[in-house]
Design a protein around this motif. Structure first.
Motif, PDB file in Angstrom:
ATOM      1  N   ASP A 181       0.827  -1.211   0.000  1.00 17.23           N
ATOM      2  CA  ASP A 181       0.000   0.000   0.000  1.00 17.23           C
ATOM      3  C   ASP A 181       0.862   1.261   0.000  1.00 17.23           C
ATOM      4  O   ASP A 181       0.535   2.248  -0.677  1.00 17.23           O
ATOM      5  CB  ASP A 181      -0.930   0.004   1.217  1.00 17.23           C
ATOM      6  N   ILE A 182       1.949   1.241   0.769  1.00 12.52           N
ATOM      7  CA  ILE A 182       2.861   2.394   0.782  1.00 12.52           C
ATOM      8  C   ILE A 182       3.484   2.575  -0.606  1.00 12.52           C
ATOM      9  O   ILE A 182       3.536   3.690  -1.142  1.00 12.52           O
ATOM     10  CB  ILE A 182       3.961   2.217   1.844  1.00 12.52           C
ATOM     11  N   GLY A 183       3.949   1.486  -1.203  1.00 11.40           N
ATOM     12  CA  GLY A 183       4.546   1.572  -2.540  1.00 11.40           C
ATOM     13  C   GLY A 183       3.568   2.119  -3.563  1.00 11.40           C
ATOM     14  O   GLY A 183       3.920   2.979  -4.381  1.00 11.40           O
ATOM     15  N   ASN A 184       2.329   1.650  -3.522  1.00 12.00           N
ATOM     16  CA  ASN A 184       1.334   2.136  -4.477  1.00 12.00           C
ATOM     17  C   ASN A 184       1.019   3.615  -4.257  1.00 12.00           C
ATOM     18  O   ASN A 184       0.815   4.368  -5.220  1.00 12.00           O
ATOM     19  CB  ASN A 184       0.056   1.300  -4.363  1.00 12.00           C
ATOM     20  N   ALA A 185       0.978   4.039  -2.992  1.00 12.74           N
ATOM     21  CA  ALA A 185       0.733   5.454  -2.691  1.00 12.74           C
ATOM     22  C   ALA A 185       1.874   6.325  -3.201  1.00 12.74           C
ATOM     23  O   ALA A 185       1.656   7.426  -3.724  1.00 12.74           O
ATOM     24  CB  ALA A 185       0.547   5.650  -1.190  1.00 12.74           C
ATOM     25  N   LEU A 186       3.110   5.828  -3.071  1.00 16.64           N
ATOM     26  CA  LEU A 186       4.269   6.579  -3.581  1.00 16.64           C
ATOM     27  C   LEU A 186       4.213   6.687  -5.098  1.00 16.64           C
ATOM     28  O   LEU A 186       4.501   7.751  -5.665  1.00 16.64           O
ATOM     29  CB  LEU A 186       5.561   5.895  -3.144  1.00 16.64           C
ATOM     30  N   CYS A 187       3.841   5.607  -5.764  1.00 19.94           N
ATOM     31  CA  CYS A 187       3.753   5.634  -7.226  1.00 19.94           C
ATOM     32  C   CYS A 187       2.675   6.604  -7.687  1.00 19.94           C
ATOM     33  O   CYS A 187       2.858   7.328  -8.668  1.00 19.94           O
ATOM     34  CB  CYS A 187       3.469   4.224  -7.747  1.00 19.94           C
ATOM     35  N   GLU A 188       1.556   6.607  -6.968  1.00 17.47           N
ATOM     36  CA  GLU A 188       0.489   7.557  -7.293  1.00 17.47           C
ATOM     37  C   GLU A 188       0.979   8.990  -7.125  1.00 17.47           C
ATOM     38  O   GLU A 188       0.700   9.863  -7.951  1.00 17.47           O
ATOM     39  CB  GLU A 188      -0.718   7.298  -6.392  1.00 17.47           C
ATOM     40  N   VAL A 233      23.787  -0.970  -1.275  1.00 16.61           N
ATOM     41  CA  VAL A 233      22.690  -0.228  -1.900  1.00 16.61           C
ATOM     42  C   VAL A 233      22.461   1.077  -1.148  1.00 16.61           C
ATOM     43  O   VAL A 233      22.939   1.250  -0.031  1.00 16.61           O
ATOM     44  CB  VAL A 233      21.379  -1.051  -1.907  1.00 16.61           C
ATOM     45  N   ASP A 234      21.714   1.975  -1.765  1.00 18.19           N
ATOM     46  CA  ASP A 234      21.273   3.193  -1.093  1.00 18.19           C
ATOM     47  C   ASP A 234      19.878   2.971  -0.517  1.00 18.19           C
ATOM     48  O   ASP A 234      19.139   2.087  -0.962  1.00 18.19           O
ATOM     49  CB  ASP A 234      21.236   4.366  -2.069  1.00 18.19           C
ATOM     50  N   PHE A 235      19.513   3.799   0.448  1.00 18.15           N
ATOM     51  CA  PHE A 235      18.188   3.734   1.049  1.00 18.15           C
ATOM     52  C   PHE A 235      17.539   5.110   1.035  1.00 18.15           C
ATOM     53  O   PHE A 235      18.220   6.141   1.124  1.00 18.15           O
ATOM     54  CB  PHE A 235      18.262   3.256   2.499  1.00 18.15           C
ATOM     55  N   THR A 236      16.212   5.090   0.953  1.00 13.31           N
ATOM     56  CA  THR A 236      15.458   6.307   1.202  1.00 13.31           C
ATOM     57  C   THR A 236      15.478   6.577   2.705  1.00 13.31           C
ATOM     58  O   THR A 236      16.032   5.808   3.490  1.00 13.31           O
ATOM     59  CB  THR A 236      13.992   6.141   0.776  1.00 13.31           C
ATOM     60  N   GLU A 237      14.832   7.661   3.099  1.00  8.96           N
ATOM     61  CA  GLU A 237      14.567   7.874   4.512  1.00  8.96           C
ATOM     62  C   GLU A 237      13.635   6.759   4.989  1.00  8.96           C
ATOM     63  O   GLU A 237      12.968   6.094   4.180  1.00  8.96           O
ATOM     64  CB  GLU A 237      13.916   9.239   4.715  1.00  8.96           C
ATOM     65  N   LYS A 238      13.567   6.531   6.271  1.00 11.90           N
ATOM     66  CA  LYS A 238      12.711   5.464   6.797  1.00 11.90           C
ATOM     67  C   LYS A 238      11.241   5.726   6.473  1.00 11.90           C
ATOM     68  O   LYS A 238      10.821   6.882   6.317  1.00 11.90           O
ATOM     69  CB  LYS A 238      12.887   5.336   8.308  1.00 11.90           C
ATOM     70  N   TYR A 239      10.466   4.640   6.373  1.00  9.30           N
ATOM     71  CA  TYR A 239       9.021   4.806   6.284  1.00  9.30           C
ATOM     72  C   TYR A 239       8.305   4.149   7.466  1.00  9.30           C
ATOM     73  O   TYR A 239       7.097   4.285   7.602  1.00  9.30           O
ATOM     74  CB  TYR A 239       8.448   4.343   4.938  1.00  9.30           C
ATOM     75  N   TYR A 240       9.044   3.459   8.318  1.00  6.82           N
ATOM     76  CA  TYR A 240       8.580   3.100   9.652  1.00  6.82           C
ATOM     77  C   TYR A 240       9.762   2.589  10.457  1.00  6.82           C
ATOM     78  O   TYR A 240      10.873   2.418   9.915  1.00  6.82           O
ATOM     79  CB  TYR A 240       7.419   2.097   9.627  1.00  6.82           C
ATOM     80  N   ALA A 241       9.554   2.365  11.746  1.00  8.31           N
ATOM     81  CA  ALA A 241      10.622   1.875  12.615  1.00  8.31           C
ATOM     82  C   ALA A 241      10.043   0.845  13.581  1.00  8.31           C
ATOM     83  O   ALA A 241       8.893   0.955  13.995  1.00  8.31           O
ATOM     84  CB  ALA A 241      11.251   3.020  13.395  1.00  8.31           C
ATOM     85  N   SER A 242      10.838  -0.160  13.915  1.00  5.92           N
ATOM     86  CA  SER A 242      10.351  -1.193  14.819  1.00  5.92           C
ATOM     87  C   SER A 242      11.503  -1.791  15.606  1.00  5.92           C
ATOM     88  O   SER A 242      12.569  -2.066  15.049  1.00  5.92           O
ATOM     89  CB  SER A 242       9.648  -2.301  14.033  1.00  5.92           C
ATOM     90  N   PRO A 243      11.295  -2.042  16.899  1.00  2.77           N
ATOM     91  CA  PRO A 243      12.303  -2.762  17.688  1.00  2.77           C
ATOM     92  C   PRO A 243      12.232  -4.255  17.398  1.00  2.77           C
ATOM     93  O   PRO A 243      11.348  -4.724  16.668  1.00  2.77           O
ATOM     94  CB  PRO A 243      11.881  -2.467  19.129  1.00  2.77           C
ATOM     95  N   LEU A 244      13.153  -5.012  17.978  1.00  2.28           N
ATOM     96  CA  LEU A 244      13.114  -6.467  17.912  1.00  2.28           C
ATOM     97  C   LEU A 244      12.430  -7.000  19.163  1.00  2.28           C
ATOM     98  O   LEU A 244      12.415  -6.339  20.203  1.00  2.28           O
ATOM     99  CB  LEU A 244      14.529  -7.038  17.808  1.00  2.28           C
TER     100      LEU A 244
END
Length: 263
Positions: free
Chosen positions: A52-59, A101-112
Motif C-alpha cells: 500500500d505504501i509503494g502504491n501510494a508513492l507511485c500515485e 545499496v542506497d536507502f530512502t529515509e525510513k518509512y517506519y521503525a520497529s524494535p526487535l
C-alpha cells in the motif's frame, strides 16, 4: 571531418542524456511472506502495508509501477542485477546493507522482540536463553542480532526461510521462542488466532548502545541501486508528501492501532 566530429558530439550528448531516467515506470519488489507488511493474497497478488505504501508513492510520483515477487535471501543481489528498481519489503537500514545499496529515509521503525508462550520468564539475553532454541528468519536483522550476540554461546539459533515457519515450529513445541521484528510479530502473529497463547517475552530491543543500534538499524527504508540517485530522491519527496497529506496515516491505521513511524 567537421561533420563527423559534430555527429560524434551530438551522439555523445544523447548518450549522456540517456542515463537520466524520468522514472515514469518503476519495478518494485517485495517478498510476500512477512505479514502484515507483505503477503500473497488468494489471487496471487502482493498485498500488505509495504504494498500500500509503494502504491501510494507511485500515485504521488505519477509513475506506473509493477510488483515483482522475490525471495528474501536474494533481494539485494536481484536489485543490483536490475531485476527490479527498488525494494519495498520492510528492509532495515543497516551499515552492512548501505555498503551495497542506497536507502530512502525510513518509512517506519520497529524494535526487535522475543516471542514465547504467555507467562514465559524468558528474556532476550544470554543467561535467560541458555539451552533454549530460538527461531529467526534467515538474513533479517533479528538473524544478524542473534548471530552476533547469542550464537554459539549456550543456546541454539534455528534459521528459517520465512518468518511464518518459525511461528509454526514455535506452536508445535520445536522452539522455545521466536525472535523477530516486533511489529511483524504483532500484526502477523500475536493478533491472529494462532498467536492467542503467545506474547512478547521480556523487553523489546531498540539497541541499548551504538553497537546494537548499528545491527538493528536506523528504521525501515526503501532500497535502491547506488547509481539511481534520482529515483531515491523522487521516493523521498513522495514519502514526505504522503506523510503530509494524510495518505500515510490512512494506510497505517488500516494495519496498526499505534504510530509505527517512530520519532
Amino acid at each position: 571531418m567537421k561533420k563527423y566530429a559534430l555527429l560524434c558530439a551530438v551522439l555523445t550528448l544523447h548518450a549522456g542524456a540517456g542515463f537520466a531516467k524520468d522514472w515514469n515506470e518503476i519495478r518494485l519488489a517485495s517478498e510476500g511472506a512477512y505479514p502484515p507488511f507483505n503477503l500473497i493474497a488468494a489471487d496471487g497478488s502482493l498485498q500488505g502495508f509495504d504494498i500500500d505504501i509503494g502504491n501510494a508513492l507511485c500515485e504521488e510520483m505519477k509513475a506506473k509501477c509493477t510488483w515483482v515477487k522475490q525471495e528474501w535471501d536474494g533481494m539485494i543481489p536481484a536489485l543490483v542485477s536490475r531485476k527490479f528498481d527498488a525494494i519495498i519489503a520492510s528492509m532495515s537500514i543497516t551499515d552492512e546493507r548501505k555498503a551495497k545499496v542506497d536507502f530512502t529515509e525510513k518509512y517506519y521503525a520497529s524494535p526487535l522482540a522475543l516471542i514465547a508462550k504467555k507467562g514465559s520468564t524468558l528474556r532476550p539475553d544470554l543467561p535467560s536463553l541458555a539451552g533454549k532454541k530460538v527461531g529467526v528468519q534467515r538474513g533479517t536483522v533479528s538473524d544478524n542480532f542473534a548471530t552476533k550476540y547469542w550464537d554459539g554461546k549456550g543456546m541454539q539459533i534455528i534459521r528459517y526461510a520465512k518468518q511464518d515457519e518459525a511461528y509454526l515450529d514455535l506452536r508445535a513445541g520445536r522452539l522455545d521462542a521466536a525472535f523477530s521484528d516486533y511489529l511483524e510479530a504483532y500484526g502477523g502473529f500475536l493478533t491472529k488466532p494462532e498467536g492467542a497463547g503467545y506474547d512478547v517475552a521480556g523487553e523489546r530491543l531498540f539497541g541499548k548502545d551504538a553497537d546494537e543500534k548499528a545491527v538493528i538499524g536506523e528504521g525501515i527504508g526503501i532500497a535502491v541501486r547506488k547509481r539511481d540517485k534520482e529515483l531515491t530522491e523522487k521516493l523521498n519527496q513522495a514519502l514526505g508528501a504522503i506523510r503530509a497529506n494524510g495518505k500515510y496515516d490512512a494506510i497505517q491505521k488500516k494495519y496498526f492501532p499505534m504510530d509505527i513511524y517512530g520519532n
